[in-house]
Each structure stands twice: as structure tokens, then as C-alpha cells.
Design a protein around this motif. Structure first.
Motif, short mmCIF file in Angstrom:
data_model
loop_
_atom_site.label_atom_id
_atom_site.label_comp_id
_atom_site.label_asym_id
_atom_site.label_seq_id
_atom_site.Cartn_x
_atom_site.Cartn_y
_atom_site.Cartn_z
N PRO A 165 0.65 -1.19 0.09
CA PRO A 165 -0.39 -0.09 -0.13
C PRO A 165 0.72 0.89 -0.02
O PRO A 165 2.10 1.35 0.33
CB PRO A 165 -0.49 -0.08 1.44
CG PRO A 165 0.13 -1.33 2.38
CD PRO A 165 1.25 -1.79 0.94
N LYS A 166 0.43 2.48 -0.66
CA LYS A 166 0.85 3.67 -0.58
C LYS A 166 1.04 4.03 0.72
O LYS A 166 1.55 5.24 0.70
CB LYS A 166 0.28 4.88 -1.68
CG LYS A 166 0.72 4.28 -2.98
CD LYS A 166 0.02 4.79 -4.24
CE LYS A 166 0.66 4.00 -5.73
NZ LYS A 166 0.05 5.13 -6.66
N GLY A 167 0.46 4.09 1.45
CA GLY A 167 -0.22 4.12 3.13
C GLY A 167 -0.70 6.61 2.64
O GLY A 167 -1.05 6.85 3.51
N ILE A 183 -3.38 5.27 9.81
CA ILE A 183 -2.54 4.24 10.57
C ILE A 183 -1.60 4.45 10.14
O ILE A 183 -0.05 3.93 10.55
CB ILE A 183 -2.69 2.38 10.71
CG1 ILE A 183 -2.66 2.61 9.35
CG2 ILE A 183 -3.94 2.46 11.42
CD1 ILE A 183 -2.13 0.29 8.69
N PHE A 184 -1.53 4.60 9.04
CA PHE A 184 0.39 4.85 8.51
C PHE A 184 0.94 6.65 8.72
O PHE A 184 2.41 6.30 7.97
CB PHE A 184 0.06 5.67 6.58
CG PHE A 184 -0.29 3.81 5.81
CD1 PHE A 184 0.52 2.56 6.31
CD2 PHE A 184 -1.42 3.87 5.07
CE1 PHE A 184 -0.09 1.78 5.58
CE2 PHE A 184 -2.23 2.72 5.27
CZ PHE A 184 -1.34 1.57 5.26
N GLU A 198 5.70 2.44 14.60
CA GLU A 198 6.75 0.90 13.31
C GLU A 198 5.73 0.43 14.49
O GLU A 198 5.60 -0.95 13.46
CB GLU A 198 7.94 1.72 13.05
CG GLU A 198 8.28 0.49 12.27
CD GLU A 198 7.73 0.73 10.93
OE1 GLU A 198 7.71 -0.06 10.38
OE2 GLU A 198 7.05 1.50 10.04
N ALA A 199 5.91 -0.07 15.46
CA ALA A 199 5.84 -0.92 16.21
C ALA A 199 3.56 -1.41 16.73
O ALA A 199 3.84 -2.56 16.59
CB ALA A 199 6.20 -1.17 17.60
N GLU A 200 3.57 -0.26 16.49
CA GLU A 200 2.21 -0.78 16.29
C GLU A 200 1.96 -0.94 15.07
O GLU A 200 0.65 -2.05 15.00
CB GLU A 200 1.53 0.74 16.69
CG GLU A 200 1.31 0.93 18.50
CD GLU A 200 0.04 2.00 18.35
OE1 GLU A 200 0.22 2.47 19.35
OE2 GLU A 200 0.71 3.43 17.40
N ARG A 201 2.22 -0.36 13.20
CA ARG A 201 2.25 -1.69 12.04
C ARG A 201 2.50 -2.32 12.45
O ARG A 201 2.05 -3.57 11.83
CB ARG A 201 2.43 -0.36 11.23
CG ARG A 201 1.50 1.35 11.42
CD ARG A 201 2.47 1.44 10.02
NE ARG A 201 3.14 2.79 10.14
CZ ARG A 201 3.88 3.29 10.08
NH1 ARG A 201 2.76 4.32 11.15
NH2 ARG A 201 5.47 3.77 9.90
N ASN A 202 4.16 -2.55 12.54
CA ASN A 202 3.85 -4.52 12.63
C ASN A 202 3.33 -5.42 13.87
O ASN A 202 3.58 -6.60 12.54
CB ASN A 202 5.46 -4.14 13.41
CG ASN A 202 6.42 -3.11 12.54
OD1 ASN A 202 7.73 -3.49 12.91
ND2 ASN A 202 6.03 -2.43 11.32
N ALA A 203 2.87 -4.68 14.59
CA ALA A 203 2.39 -6.05 15.29
C ALA A 203 0.65 -6.55 14.51
O ALA A 203 -0.30 -7.06 14.54
CB ALA A 203 2.10 -5.10 16.41
N ILE A 204 0.24 -5.40 13.32
CA ILE A 204 -0.37 -5.90 12.40
C ILE A 204 -0.06 -6.85 11.63
O ILE A 204 -0.87 -6.76 10.31
CB ILE A 204 -2.05 -5.02 12.53
CG1 ILE A 204 -1.29 -3.63 11.60
CG2 ILE A 204 -2.50 -4.68 13.69
CD1 ILE A 204 -2.20 -3.22 11.28
N GLY A 205 0.91 -6.43 11.08
CA GLY A 205 1.10 -6.75 9.78
C GLY A 205 2.16 -5.83 8.72
O GLY A 205 2.17 -6.32 7.48
N VAL A 206 2.26 -4.72 9.04
CA VAL A 206 2.37 -3.59 8.43
C VAL A 206 3.99 -2.95 8.67
O VAL A 206 3.65 -2.68 9.50
CB VAL A 206 1.86 -2.18 8.32
CG1 VAL A 206 2.02 -1.30 7.42
CG2 VAL A 206 0.11 -2.96 7.91
N TYR A 207 4.87 -3.16 7.61
CA TYR A 207 5.77 -2.22 7.63
C TYR A 207 6.21 -1.78 6.51
O TYR A 207 5.74 -1.58 5.45
CB TYR A 207 6.66 -4.06 7.64
CG TYR A 207 6.89 -4.87 7.90
CD1 TYR A 207 7.48 -5.15 9.20
CD2 TYR A 207 6.09 -5.64 8.37
CE1 TYR A 207 7.62 -6.04 10.41
CE2 TYR A 207 5.29 -6.04 9.30
CZ TYR A 207 5.99 -7.12 10.12
OH TYR A 207 6.65 -7.70 11.52
N THR A 208 7.35 -0.30 7.15
CA THR A 208 7.69 0.86 6.44
C THR A 208 9.19 0.11 5.13
O THR A 208 9.66 -0.86 5.68
CB THR A 208 8.50 1.44 7.50
OG1 THR A 208 6.97 2.64 7.54
CG2 THR A 208 8.90 2.76 6.39
#
Length: 197
Positions: free
Chosen positions: A14-16, A31-32, A37-47
Motif C-alpha cells: 500500500p502507498k499509505g 495508521i500510516f 512503527e511497532a503498532e503497524r508491525n504488530a498487525i503485519g504492516v512494515y515500512t
């Protein structure tokens, strides 16, 4: 740029700029920007972190597409090994590897750069071409200062083209056009056209 990772594999990029759905849950675009970053990573979204190590100047090289991978809790994008552009002219080939008929020449970097130098030289001389025309048409003598300067521009053009011809490879050719600063003086190995004083 972001990547959605599910079961250890990247499933989307996703572009964000809009929300995304992961499983049964729809997440807003915030969310972007608001989530850590830790909150995004917890649901499987990474920069996505791009590694530019293999990326080279596109004036001289053809870069590969970026390959993306998930490893060690990070998503990285990397370039493969860049390929140098052709330095010499070559004939275009058909699907069997034979020269096209009629022959079509694909210009190499040396020809392209020499044509660029020719164009610059012509552009520098053009404003004073009228003096040559006048001297030729009227039989008068052209001012010696202008005549000497015009000759020096042509000489420098020829010298630059010889340097281009003598470049052994793409890196040597690129180096001719690369400016560096030494002791406060910025220059390039190819040099510059003389300026009329």
C-alpha cells in the motif's frame, strides 16, 4: 512505502494514502501517519527500507527493478546488479540475431556524448557566425581576436571528442563528465570550452 506481510510473505504494497483491510479488520489511512512503527508491525504492516547500494546513475547504467523481501522483522527493497549501457554503436538485430534490413544503428554512449559536445560547440559559435559570413561575403578581414577564439573553441571540441573516444569503458567515460572540487576549484577531466574575454 509500506508492505503488508502475512504468514511471512509480502502480500501487498500500500502507498499509505488510503485505508487498508487486513483479515476482517478495515484500518483507516491514519495508521500510516499516526501509528508507531511497532503498532503497524504488530498487525503485519512494515515500512519498506530501500537499499540503494547497487543503484547506479541512470545516465550510464540500466538498473534492475527493486526486489522486495521480508526477513528479520524488516521489509527491504534491493536493486540487483546494474548493467552498463552500451558504449559503442551497434546494429539493431531481429529476433534471429541478424542485422535489420535496412540497417538501423543504435547509438552508444560515446556517440551520444560526442553529439552533445558538437551541439554545445555549435551553440557557442553561433552568435559570432555572422562575422565569418560578413568576412566571406565582403572580402574583409575578420577581427583576429574573434578568429583566434573561434579556433580555440573548435580545438577544444576536437580534444573533448578525442577524450571521449579514448574512454576504455562506461566508468571512464562517466569520469570525464564528473565535476570535483580541489582547492576551491571545481572542474571535470573533460574540461570546458574557452570563454571569449
Amino acid at each position: 512505502m509500506f508492505a503488508v506481510v502475512e504468514s511471512g510473505s509480502i502480500t501487498s504494497m500500500p502507498k499509505g494514502n488510503k485505508g487498508i483491510q487486513i483479515g476482517d479488520i478495515k484500518h483507516p489511512a491514519s495508521i500510516f501517519t499516526i501509528w508507531t512503527e511497532a503498532e503497524r508491525n504488530a498487525i503485519g504492516v512494515y515500512t519498506v527500507e530501500i537499499d540503494y547500494t547497487n543503484k547506479k546513475d541512470e545516465e550510464w547504467y540500466i538498473n534492475t527493478n527493486i526486489s522486495y523481501a521480508f526477513s528479520g522483522g524488516k521489509v527491504t527493497g534491493t536493486y540487483g546488479t546494474a548493467t552498463a549501457k552500451a558504449i559503442a554503436d551497434a546494429n539493431a538485430k531481429d529476433e534471429n540475431g541478424d542485422d535489420l534490413d535496412p540497417v538501423v544503428v543504435i547509438k552508444g554512449l560515446k556517440t551520444i556524448k560526442k553529439e552533445m559536445i558538437d551541439s554545445q560547440c555549435a551553440g557557442i559559435l553561433a552568435p559570432s557566425d555572422w562575422m565569418v559570413v560578413k568576412a566571406t561575403e565582403t572580402g574583409t578581414t575578420m577581427d583576429s581576436g574573434w578568429k583566434t577564439w573561434r579556433a580555440s573553441v573548435r580545438t577544444k571540441c576536437n580534444s573533448m571528442q578525442t577524450q571521449i573516444d579514448n574512454a576504455a569503458n562506461v566508468d571512464a567515460l562517466a569520469a570525464l563528465f564528473t565535476y570535483t572540487t580541489t582547492d576551491g576549484v571545481t572542474s571535470r577531466p573533460l574540461g570546458e570550452f574557452p570563454v571569449k574575454e
